[in-house]
Motif scaffolding. Sequence first.
Motif, PDB file in Angstrom:
ATOM      1  N   ASN A   1       0.875  -1.158   0.000  1.00 33.95           N
ATOM      2  CA  ASN A   1       0.000   0.000   0.000  1.00 33.95           C
ATOM      3  C   ASN A   1       0.925   1.223   0.000  1.00 33.95           C
ATOM      4  O   ASN A   1       1.489   1.584   1.038  1.00 33.95           O
ATOM      5  CB  ASN A   1      -0.906  -0.036   1.232  1.00 33.95           C
TER       6      ASN A   1
ATOM      7  N   GLN B   1      -0.818  -0.574  11.183  1.00 35.48           N
ATOM      8  CA  GLN B   1      -2.103  -0.016  11.618  1.00 35.48           C
ATOM      9  C   GLN B   1      -2.895   0.537  10.430  1.00 35.48           C
ATOM     10  O   GLN B   1      -4.116   0.378  10.368  1.00 35.48           O
ATOM     11  CB  GLN B   1      -1.898   1.076  12.647  1.00 35.48           C
TER      12      GLN B   1
ATOM     13  N   THR C   1      -2.827  -0.443   7.373  1.00 36.50           N
ATOM     14  CA  THR C   1      -3.236  -1.472   6.400  1.00 36.50           C
ATOM     15  C   THR C   1      -4.020  -2.620   7.019  1.00 36.50           C
ATOM     16  O   THR C   1      -4.425  -3.522   6.294  1.00 36.50           O
ATOM     17  CB  THR C   1      -1.996  -2.042   5.675  1.00 36.50           C
ATOM     18  N   SER C   2      -4.201  -2.613   8.333  1.00 32.63           N
ATOM     19  CA  SER C   2      -4.991  -3.704   8.938  1.00 32.63           C
ATOM     20  C   SER C   2      -6.464  -3.459   8.644  1.00 32.63           C
ATOM     21  O   SER C   2      -6.939  -2.347   8.585  1.00 32.63           O
ATOM     22  CB  SER C   2      -4.728  -3.797  10.432  1.00 32.63           C
ATOM     23  N   LYS C   3      -7.167  -4.550   8.457  1.00 33.44           N
ATOM     24  CA  LYS C   3      -8.591  -4.420   8.094  1.00 33.44           C
ATOM     25  C   LYS C   3      -9.475  -4.746   9.255  1.00 33.44           C
ATOM     26  O   LYS C   3      -9.315  -5.445  10.097  1.00 33.44           O
ATOM     27  CB  LYS C   3      -8.886  -5.335   6.922  1.00 33.44           C
TER      28      LYS C   3
END
Length: 164
Positions: A5, A160, A162-164
């Motif tokens: 990302n 943090q 990119t965590s879903k």
Amino acid sequence: MKMINWKAAVIAGGVAGVVSGLVKLGWENVLPPRTPKRDQTNPPQKLLQQFGVPEKVTHATYTYSEQQLPWVSYLIHFGFSTSFAVFYSVAGHFVPFIRLGQGTLFGLGVWGACHLGVMPAMGTVPAPVDQPVEEHFSEALGHMAWMWTNHIISDELYRQLTSK
């Protein structure tokens, strides 16, 4: 090819670069790399002057808490810090070996390249043999702490973001 990302990596590196820039400034207050005489014109100021920026600009200050602080030097300092932090944050996804030692080896490499190679070659700082041992010690360890800070903060912030 590994997918990353990009926006998260750039944001994480940018934030890490600002924080690590503060860490490096603090480090230099505890272990000053240069003598007061050599710091009258610090390396960022000297570099700008080598590119034709007048001394009245390179030595411009602002006042905070009755102290004169070199805002132009800070712009260069934080620009360097955030540029390398963003590079590390992005490139570490593609070239994992730069992350060895949680960034400390990369920091040591940046120190060597800049303080022992490029800046002496440009005449911005003295030749490595003409720099005091205290300068090498402070700068080498300071660059390791600086890049370790980049590693820790950019990794956690990227996780943090990119965590879903």
